[in-house]
Write an enzyme that holds these catalytic residues in place. Structure first.
Site, mmCIF file in Angstrom:
data_model
loop_
_atom_site.group_PDB
_atom_site.id
_atom_site.type_symbol
_atom_site.label_atom_id
_atom_site.label_comp_id
_atom_site.label_asym_id
_atom_site.label_seq_id
_atom_site.Cartn_x
_atom_site.Cartn_y
_atom_site.Cartn_z
ATOM 1 N N TRP A 127 -2.668 -11.111 5.525
ATOM 2 C CA TRP A 127 -1.199 -11.112 5.557
ATOM 3 C C TRP A 127 -0.673 -10.737 6.941
ATOM 4 O O TRP A 127 0.529 -10.654 7.135
ATOM 5 C CB TRP A 127 -0.635 -10.144 4.513
ATOM 6 C CG TRP A 127 -1.311 -8.811 4.520
ATOM 7 C CD1 TRP A 127 -1.010 -7.745 5.318
ATOM 8 C CD2 TRP A 127 -2.413 -8.397 3.696
ATOM 9 N NE1 TRP A 127 -1.854 -6.703 5.044
ATOM 10 C CE2 TRP A 127 -2.722 -7.064 4.046
ATOM 11 C CE3 TRP A 127 -3.159 -9.027 2.695
ATOM 12 C CZ2 TRP A 127 -3.748 -6.356 3.441
ATOM 13 C CZ3 TRP A 127 -4.177 -8.310 2.096
ATOM 14 C CH2 TRP A 127 -4.469 -6.999 2.458
ATOM 15 N N ARG A 128 -1.568 -10.495 7.889
ATOM 16 C CA ARG A 128 -1.093 -10.124 9.224
ATOM 17 C C ARG A 128 -0.896 -11.357 10.096
ATOM 18 O O ARG A 128 -1.561 -12.374 9.904
ATOM 19 C CB ARG A 128 -2.072 -9.160 9.891
ATOM 20 C CG ARG A 128 -1.926 -7.776 9.315
ATOM 21 C CD ARG A 128 -2.655 -6.740 10.126
ATOM 22 N NE ARG A 128 -2.245 -5.417 9.680
ATOM 23 C CZ ARG A 128 -2.882 -4.296 9.988
ATOM 24 N NH1 ARG A 128 -3.957 -4.338 10.749
ATOM 25 N NH2 ARG A 128 -2.445 -3.141 9.554
ATOM 26 N N GLU A 130 2.345 -5.721 0.506
ATOM 27 C CA GLU A 130 2.705 -4.299 0.486
ATOM 28 C C GLU A 130 2.708 -3.738 -0.944
ATOM 29 O O GLU A 130 2.316 -2.605 -1.167
ATOM 30 C CB GLU A 130 4.080 -4.076 1.142
ATOM 31 C CG GLU A 130 4.058 -4.261 2.649
ATOM 32 C CD GLU A 130 3.148 -3.275 3.363
ATOM 33 O OE1 GLU A 130 2.837 -2.212 2.801
ATOM 34 O OE2 GLU A 130 2.725 -3.593 4.490
ATOM 35 N N GLN A 170 -1.388 2.351 -3.479
ATOM 36 C CA GLN A 170 -2.473 3.064 -4.186
ATOM 37 C C GLN A 170 -3.777 2.277 -4.229
ATOM 38 O O GLN A 170 -4.639 2.566 -5.046
ATOM 39 C CB GLN A 170 -2.093 3.357 -5.656
ATOM 40 C CG GLN A 170 -0.690 3.780 -5.886
ATOM 41 C CD GLN A 170 -0.515 5.276 -5.794
ATOM 42 O OE1 GLN A 170 -1.487 6.012 -5.664
ATOM 43 N NE2 GLN A 170 0.695 5.734 -5.812
ATOM 44 N N LEU A 210 -6.307 -5.121 -10.925
ATOM 45 C CA LEU A 210 -5.754 -4.444 -9.742
ATOM 46 C C LEU A 210 -5.077 -3.121 -10.107
ATOM 47 O O LEU A 210 -4.905 -2.245 -9.263
ATOM 48 C CB LEU A 210 -4.755 -5.390 -9.054
ATOM 49 C CG LEU A 210 -4.366 -5.126 -7.608
ATOM 50 C CD1 LEU A 210 -5.578 -4.997 -6.704
ATOM 51 C CD2 LEU A 210 -3.459 -6.245 -7.090
ATOM 52 N N GLY A 211 -4.717 -2.970 -11.401
ATOM 53 C CA GLY A 211 -4.136 -1.705 -11.859
ATOM 54 C C GLY A 211 -2.649 -1.566 -11.518
ATOM 55 O O GLY A 211 -2.075 -2.431 -10.847
ATOM 56 N N TYR A 212 -2.060 -0.485 -12.005
ATOM 57 C CA TYR A 212 -0.632 -0.212 -11.769
ATOM 58 C C TYR A 212 0.197 -1.470 -12.031
ATOM 59 O O TYR A 212 0.846 -2.010 -11.140
ATOM 60 C CB TYR A 212 -0.390 0.304 -10.351
ATOM 61 C CG TYR A 212 -1.210 1.515 -9.994
ATOM 62 C CD1 TYR A 212 -0.845 2.782 -10.444
ATOM 63 C CD2 TYR A 212 -2.363 1.386 -9.229
ATOM 64 C CE1 TYR A 212 -1.606 3.896 -10.131
ATOM 65 C CE2 TYR A 212 -3.131 2.492 -8.921
ATOM 66 C CZ TYR A 212 -2.752 3.743 -9.371
ATOM 67 O OH TYR A 212 -3.515 4.841 -9.054
ATOM 68 N N TYR A 218 9.721 2.769 1.545
ATOM 69 C CA TYR A 218 8.575 2.348 2.357
ATOM 70 C C TYR A 218 8.469 0.823 2.424
ATOM 71 O O TYR A 218 8.364 0.231 3.508
ATOM 72 C CB TYR A 218 7.265 2.933 1.785
ATOM 73 C CG TYR A 218 6.077 2.234 2.380
ATOM 74 C CD1 TYR A 218 5.626 2.561 3.653
ATOM 75 C CD2 TYR A 218 5.456 1.172 1.713
ATOM 76 C CE1 TYR A 218 4.588 1.871 4.237
ATOM 77 C CE2 TYR A 218 4.416 0.472 2.287
ATOM 78 C CZ TYR A 218 3.986 0.834 3.547
ATOM 79 O OH TYR A 218 2.970 0.132 4.137
ATOM 80 N N ASP A 268 4.762 6.008 4.557
ATOM 81 C CA ASP A 268 3.982 6.254 3.336
ATOM 82 C C ASP A 268 3.120 7.499 3.540
ATOM 83 O O ASP A 268 3.280 8.216 4.535
ATOM 84 C CB ASP A 268 3.139 5.010 2.969
ATOM 85 C CG ASP A 268 2.013 4.767 3.958
ATOM 86 O OD1 ASP A 268 1.964 5.456 5.012
ATOM 87 O OD2 ASP A 268 1.163 3.898 3.686
ATOM 88 N N CYS A 305 -1.181 15.204 20.646
ATOM 89 C CA CYS A 305 -1.206 15.677 19.259
ATOM 90 C C CYS A 305 -1.227 17.206 19.163
ATOM 91 O O CYS A 305 -2.129 17.872 19.667
ATOM 92 C CB CYS A 305 -2.434 15.101 18.549
ATOM 93 S SG CYS A 305 -2.553 15.630 16.835
HETATM 94 FE FE1 SF4 Z 1 -4.741 12.570 13.939
HETATM 95 FE FE2 SF4 Z 1 -6.550 13.706 15.553
HETATM 96 FE FE3 SF4 Z 1 -5.084 11.655 16.389
HETATM 97 FE FE4 SF4 Z 1 -3.958 14.008 16.009
HETATM 98 S S1 SF4 Z 1 -5.536 13.502 17.508
HETATM 99 S S2 SF4 Z 1 -3.130 12.041 15.375
HETATM 100 S S3 SF4 Z 1 -5.079 14.751 14.222
HETATM 101 S S4 SF4 Z 1 -6.622 11.629 14.746
#
Ligand code: SF4
Length: 350
Positions: free
Chosen positions: A15-16, A28, A33, A71-73, A111, A129, A199
């Site tokens: 689908w991309r 989507e 799930q 597929l469920g749900y 979402y 999500d 991060c």
């Molecule tokens: Fe996630 Fe590690 Fe990337 Fe931070 S550095 S966004 S914790 S994978």
């Protein structure tokens, strides 16, 4: 940074690379799930049967459920069909671009609206999500429960602020991919992450502890005895009217221990049935519920009338009905009975 990584490492999915809102919508909904590898064959089969939104809108529910089988749900499939009919009536068969309008369509939440608007129409809105919440709670260092309304609101605000203006669909899919293959639950693979220098959780070393999610309520366990009753060449099944697995077919679900099943069948359904093999125990896990089932092969005399709400279906016709994955073991039992009958037929005739 993230888009460069996505251009190099994006996962290939059917689908991309397609700007088709209907296909984005189907993918989507199927992906909710459910793992990508599981969805791919279902997506391809569904799209070959219902290649456009008008095709889906004019289909009957039984056919749609049959193509969703396993597929469920299943409420997703029913809502998708309802939504497709709504789009035909209100938008001449074309999904709107505006996420606010998208959210008024059956089965489309915030979402999915964000995913369709950004991926199919390049509208710069986020698609948030569970994966995205995990990535952002680590990246931006949220250490309170992400279920708190104020925390969730702030995460949504950040998601709206950081989405790419010129490639919003790719950006959202990049965050989804990062959450699925690098910033995974438990121990993220920070060494491979294109965002590690930015991060917060990586710099503080507590990424595995995030996001903070309060303990879930334990799943309720229900015990069923599931008789697979063969009468002549038929077996007894019922199309469910309950909310859970609505519209799908199931074998009888008896609220009693297996040793009491024959007596209950006789009392409740006037069916005298006898064991035709060992029972099999299976467990099926739903989101909030677990079914512990004892599958019981039984045989009964031929030409019995069906009890109210039930149908006797020829064994070879079972595969024309849509059964949930929870019934797989019962269907295998029925298939074994068919194969045993076929093997024994020649000698019976001899
Ligand atoms: Fe996630 Fe590690 Fe990337 Fe931070 S550095 S966004 S914790 S994978």
């Amino acid at each position: 940074m993230l888009l460069e990584w996505y251009d190099r490492c994006a996962r290939t999915m059917p689908w991309r690379g397609i700007h088709d809102p209907y296909r984005t919508w189907v993918s989507e909904i199927m992906l909710q799930q459910t793992r990508v590898e599981t969805v791919i064959p279902y997506y391809e089969r569904f799209l070959s049967r219902f290649p456009s939104l008008p095709d889906l809108a004019s289909a009957d529910e039984t056919d749609v459920l049959k193509h969703w089988e396993g597929l469920g749900y299943y409420s997703r499939a029913r809502n998708l069909l309802k939504g497709a009919r709504q789009v035909m009536e209100q938008y001449h068969g074309i999904l709107p671009k505006d996420p606010v309008l998208l959210r008024k369509i059956s089965g489309i939440g915030p979402y999915t609206a964000g995913a369709i608007a950004s991926i199919a129409y390049d509208v710069p809105v986020p698609a948030v999500d569970g994966n995205v919440l995990r990535v952002y709670s680590r990246l931006f260092g949220f250490r309170e429960s992400i279920q708190l309304p104020a925390v969730r609101k702030e995460l949504d605000r950040i998601a709206s602020a950081v989405v790419s203006a010129h490639r919003p669909g790719d950006y959202n899919q990049a965050v989804m991919d990062l959450g699925a293959v690098v910033c995974v639950p438990g121990t993220p693979d920070c060494a491979r992450c294109p965002l590690s220098s930015l991060c917060d959780a990586f710099s503080r070393g507590d990424a595995p502890d995030l996001p903070v999610i309060p303990g879930k309520a334990p799943q309720k366990v229900i015990h069923w005895t599931v008789p697979v009753i063969v009468s002549g060449n038929r077996t007894l099944v019922r199309r469910r009217t309950e909310t859970l697995l609505h519209g799908l077919w199931c074998f009888p679900l008896l609220d009693c221990p297996p040793e009491d099943a024959a007596a209950l069948l006789e009392k409740k359904f006037c069916i005298r049935a006898f064991s035709s093999g060992p029972s099999v125990h299976v467990r099926h896990v739903f989101t909030h519920l677990i079914w512990e089932m004892e599958i019981l092969p039984l045989k009964a005399s031929p030409d019995l009338p069906a009890p109210p709400d039930f149908s006797w279906i020829r064994l070879e016709d079972l595969n024309t009905l849509a059964f949930p994955a929870a019934m797989n073991a019962a269907l295998e039992t029925a298939a074994k009975i068919i194969s045993d009958k076929e093997k024994s037929s020649p000698s019976e005739e001899d």
